[in-house]
Enzyme design. Structure first.
Site, mmCIF file in Angstrom:
data_model
loop_
_atom_site.group_PDB
_atom_site.id
_atom_site.type_symbol
_atom_site.label_atom_id
_atom_site.label_comp_id
_atom_site.label_asym_id
_atom_site.label_seq_id
_atom_site.Cartn_x
_atom_site.Cartn_y
_atom_site.Cartn_z
ATOM 1 C CE1 TYR A 53 -5.594 9.969 -5.331
ATOM 2 C CE2 TYR A 53 -4.845 10.479 -2.943
ATOM 3 C CZ TYR A 53 -5.600 11.014 -3.931
ATOM 4 O OH TYR A 53 -6.337 12.113 -4.012
ATOM 5 N N GLY A 55 -3.805 1.617 -5.355
ATOM 6 C CA GLY A 55 -5.006 0.579 -5.575
ATOM 7 C C GLY A 55 -5.842 1.156 -6.688
ATOM 8 N N GLY A 57 -8.642 3.541 -7.961
ATOM 9 C CA GLY A 57 -9.349 4.859 -7.301
ATOM 10 C C GLY A 57 -8.236 5.632 -6.375
ATOM 11 C CG HIS A 73 1.752 5.369 -11.150
ATOM 12 N ND1 HIS A 73 0.829 4.404 -11.261
ATOM 13 C CD2 HIS A 73 2.729 5.037 -12.066
ATOM 14 C CE1 HIS A 73 0.851 3.578 -12.361
ATOM 15 N NE2 HIS A 73 2.095 3.867 -12.840
ATOM 16 C CG ASP A 74 -3.476 7.144 -9.144
ATOM 17 O OD1 ASP A 74 -3.100 5.866 -9.367
ATOM 18 O OD2 ASP A 74 -4.259 6.961 -7.863
ATOM 19 C CG ASP A 119 4.163 2.010 -15.412
ATOM 20 O OD1 ASP A 119 3.398 2.705 -15.012
ATOM 21 O OD2 ASP A 119 3.884 1.183 -16.051
#
Length: 145
Positions: A53, A55, A57, A73-74, A119
């Site tokens: 995860y 990076g 995608g 985070h995604d 973040d």
């Protein structure tokens, strides 16, 4: 001076007419947060292609605690987009790095605060998670199903 202002106006106008997508405004903020929380021997770039995860995608199950930070985070960015109609990649925000922590400013519930909190949480998670060298640049087709 007048020529300089005119040239600046023309450049801005041409950029707008070219329909160039905006740069990720908060990426610099996020990178600074990461640099503040990770061990000195690491660079923020070493986290850009890590696990399933960290990076661009992501798929499958996170392979370790650090990869889970990126997974969370995604999902945080996804919630910001879907639930709050924010654009996390271009959202600017204000924050302060102090005493080994990060303080996000702005009213709760605003896009700026929501994205900053995403973040902040990820950067602090990075700082508290072990970096395992063999999880960098993994074969995601094999390990991330």
């Amino acid at each position: 001076m007048l020529i300089f202002l005119w040239c600046g106006a023309v450049c801005v106008s041409l950029l707008g007419a070219a329909n160039i997508p905006p740069h990720p405004l908060n990426l610099i903020n996020f990178m600074e947060m990461i640099r503040y929380t990770i061990p000195c021997e690491k660079t923020w770039g070493e986290y850009a292609d890590y696990g399933c995860y960290c990076g661009a995608g992501g798929s499958g199950r996170p392979i370790d605690a650090l990869d889970r930070c990126c997974y969370v985070h995604d999902n945080c960015y996804g919630d910001a987009e879907k639930k709050h109609k924010c654009n996390p990649k271009t959202q600017s925000y204000s924050y302060k790095l102090t005493k080994r922590t990060i303080i996000c400013y702005g009213a709760a519930g605003t896009c700026a605060r929501i994205v900053c909190d995403c973040d902040r949480t990820a950067a602090l998670c990075f700082g508290n998670s072990e970096y395992i060298e063999r999880h960098k640049n993994i074969d995601t087709k094999r390990h991330c199903r």
